[in-house]
Scaffold this motif. Structure first.
Motif, PDB file in Angstrom:
ATOM      1  N   ALA A 133       0.832  -1.202   0.000  1.00 14.38           N
ATOM      2  CA  ALA A 133       0.000   0.000   0.000  1.00 14.38           C
ATOM      3  C   ALA A 133       0.868   1.254   0.000  1.00 14.38           C
ATOM      4  O   ALA A 133       0.605   2.212  -0.738  1.00 14.38           O
ATOM      5  CB  ALA A 133      -0.925  -0.010   1.216  1.00 14.38           C
ATOM      6  N   THR A 134       1.914   1.243   0.811  1.00 15.34           N
ATOM      7  CA  THR A 134       2.820   2.391   0.875  1.00 15.34           C
ATOM      8  C   THR A 134       3.523   2.612  -0.452  1.00 15.34           C
ATOM      9  O   THR A 134       3.629   3.747  -0.941  1.00 15.34           O
ATOM     10  CB  THR A 134       3.866   2.172   1.982  1.00 15.34           C
ATOM     11  OG1 THR A 134       3.193   1.922   3.223  1.00 15.34           O
ATOM     12  CG2 THR A 134       4.763   3.386   2.134  1.00 15.34           C
ATOM     13  N   TRP A 135       4.007   1.532  -1.059  1.00 18.22           N
ATOM     14  CA  TRP A 135       4.708   1.655  -2.344  1.00 18.22           C
ATOM     15  C   TRP A 135       3.776   2.197  -3.420  1.00 18.22           C
ATOM     16  O   TRP A 135       4.185   3.005  -4.254  1.00 18.22           O
ATOM     17  CB  TRP A 135       5.253   0.299  -2.782  1.00 18.22           C
ATOM     18  CG  TRP A 135       6.157  -0.358  -1.790  1.00 18.22           C
ATOM     19  CD1 TRP A 135       6.889   0.250  -0.804  1.00 18.22           C
ATOM     20  CD2 TRP A 135       6.422  -1.754  -1.673  1.00 18.22           C
ATOM     21  NE1 TRP A 135       7.591  -0.684  -0.086  1.00 18.22           N
ATOM     22  CE2 TRP A 135       7.323  -1.923  -0.593  1.00 18.22           C
ATOM     23  CE3 TRP A 135       5.992  -2.884  -2.363  1.00 18.22           C
ATOM     24  CZ2 TRP A 135       7.797  -3.178  -0.199  1.00 18.22           C
ATOM     25  CZ3 TRP A 135       6.457  -4.132  -1.975  1.00 18.22           C
ATOM     26  CH2 TRP A 135       7.354  -4.268  -0.904  1.00 18.22           C
ATOM     27  N   PHE A 136       2.528   1.747  -3.410  1.00 14.56           N
ATOM     28  CA  PHE A 136       1.574   2.220  -4.413  1.00 14.56           C
ATOM     29  C   PHE A 136       1.366   3.726  -4.298  1.00 14.56           C
ATOM     30  O   PHE A 136       1.308   4.435  -5.306  1.00 14.56           O
ATOM     31  CB  PHE A 136       0.233   1.498  -4.242  1.00 14.56           C
ATOM     32  CG  PHE A 136       0.190   0.124  -4.855  1.00 14.56           C
ATOM     33  CD1 PHE A 136       1.353  -0.541  -5.212  1.00 14.56           C
ATOM     34  CD2 PHE A 136      -1.017  -0.515  -5.069  1.00 14.56           C
ATOM     35  CE1 PHE A 136       1.319  -1.810  -5.771  1.00 14.56           C
ATOM     36  CE2 PHE A 136      -1.073  -1.782  -5.632  1.00 14.56           C
ATOM     37  CZ  PHE A 136       0.096  -2.427  -5.983  1.00 14.56           C
ATOM     38  N   VAL A 137       1.235   4.206  -3.065  1.00 15.45           N
ATOM     39  CA  VAL A 137       1.032   5.643  -2.865  1.00 15.45           C
ATOM     40  C   VAL A 137       2.259   6.423  -3.332  1.00 15.45           C
ATOM     41  O   VAL A 137       2.142   7.454  -4.009  1.00 15.45           O
ATOM     42  CB  VAL A 137       0.718   5.939  -1.387  1.00 15.45           C
ATOM     43  CG1 VAL A 137       0.672   7.448  -1.139  1.00 15.45           C
ATOM     44  CG2 VAL A 137      -0.614   5.306  -0.990  1.00 15.45           C
ATOM     45  N   LEU A 138       3.447   5.947  -2.992  1.00 12.57           N
ATOM     46  CA  LEU A 138       4.665   6.629  -3.421  1.00 12.57           C
ATOM     47  C   LEU A 138       4.795   6.635  -4.943  1.00 12.57           C
ATOM     48  O   LEU A 138       5.261   7.614  -5.538  1.00 12.57           O
ATOM     49  CB  LEU A 138       5.888   5.951  -2.799  1.00 12.57           C
ATOM     50  CG  LEU A 138       6.048   6.085  -1.285  1.00 12.57           C
ATOM     51  CD1 LEU A 138       7.248   5.269  -0.801  1.00 12.57           C
ATOM     52  CD2 LEU A 138       6.204   7.541  -0.877  1.00 12.57           C
TER      53      LEU A 138
END
Length: 341
Positions: A133-138
């Motif tokens: 989820a974090t990677w997708f947002v970044l």
């Protein structure tokens, strides 16, 4: 004439927001690579692997290759999938880009929730979904970047990220910052980005490489073969360079100094979850080679790859069910827990 103002509304589409591309936009080789990554992570969790790659190690030794490399392949394919979602070779723009970013944010929210629920089971598996989820947002910040700029950023992350991951936490502790944060929920972003099992400061390199690869055309077998060769070369340089430097550094390489302060030699390792430049290069090259191999095989061996393709096309369901199954069997049978991925 007035410019159109983008509206943040969910775009109409068939299917759920976790299904990814469909029809002609879907690459079966990518699904197969994702399926292999899922199987590899399952193998790494069930305790049938060793680190003995000699003939005496047998099948269990070779299955040990699944550790670390499977989750890296999973991450690289995730980056490729983001590229497919956002236009493949022609990135979305305008209103369509707004819709794409919103769709990715919805996915990130679902992944974060699913990861939290799986963590409640208390297994020692390093659940990757929250990190996803974090990677997708970044990745939202670079969806429209040209391929060369994305690759340059990936190289920068691979070079600088491991240094931040290994050294910055110790610096923060000495400065009195990290320890208090670790006792509150406010530390979650720090875990996802810096100190967790899949720190974003390192693992975004795999997402970026996958995104960059998705922007290129792969309709030429010769180009795919060159990609395969590039992956093999990167893997050899990563593992070979690490082995050479560790032998020079001596047996203390990778161990930790007084009060948990990491030694510089920890950055020389290429073993699973070392999160060093050499692991990024070695295991990242392995993942690139695997993707290239499946892109080649999908042209004439798609029926043979059908089981992997099926697994890869419903990755969230399969991943979640395998964690739940692991928990159920472990509670009933005393399953041999194995940490990691």
């Amino acid at each position: 004439m007035t410019a159109e103002i983008p509206r943040w509304s969910l775009p109409p589409r068939r299917g759920g927001y976790l299904e990814g591309a469909s029809g002609s936009a879907r690459l079966l080789g990518i699904d197969a690579a994702r399926g292999l990554a899922l199987i590899g992570m399952m193998v790494a969790h069930v305790g049938i692997t060793t680190e003995d790659f000699s003939p005496a190690g047998g099948l269990a030794g070779w299955l040990g290759l699944a550790h670390g490399r499977s989750s890296i392949l999973f991450a690289l394919v995730a980056g490729f999938s983001l590229g497919i979602l956002s236009g493949r070779t022609v990135p979305h723009s305008g209103q369509r880009l707004v819709h794409t970013r919103l769709r990715i944010l919805v996915r990130a929210a679902i992944l974060l929730g699913a990861g939290a629920l799986l963590e409640l089971l208390g297994t020692p598996i390093y659940v990757i979904l929250g990190y996803y989820a974090t990677w997708f947002v970044l990745a939202l910040l670079v969806l429209t970047w040209p391929v060369r700029r994305i690759l340059l950023l990936a190289v920068g992350v691979a070079a600088i990220g491991p240094v931040l991951h290994h050294l910055l936490p110790a610096v923060l502790v000495m400065a009195g910052f990290l320890a208090p944060l670790a006792e509150t929920g406010n530390s979650v972003p720090i875990d996802f980005l810096l100190t967790g099992a899949y720190p974003g400061v390192v693992w975004m390199a795999y997402i970026l490489v996958g995104l960059a690869l998705s922007r290129l055309e792969w309709d030429s077998p010769a180009r795919i073969v060159r990609l395969l060769g590039t992956g093999v070369l990167a893997s050899a340089l990563g593992y070979g360079g690490s082995a050479a430097l560790v032998s020079v550094a001596g047996p203390g390489a990778g161990r930790f100094g007084p009060e948990g302060t990491p030694m510089i030699t920890a950055l020389l390792l290429a073993e699973p979850h070392a999160d060093s430049f050499f692991e990024v290069l070695g295991s990242g090259g392995f993942a690139v080679a695997a993707v290239a191999l499946f892109l080649l095989l999908e042209r004439g061996a798609a029926p043979i790859l059908a089981p992997l393709i099926t697994l890869g096309s419903m990755s969230l369901t399969v991943y979640s069910l395998h964690v739940v199954a692991y928990w159920v069997v472990g509670r009933r049978e005393g399953f041999p827990w194995v940490e990691g991925n």
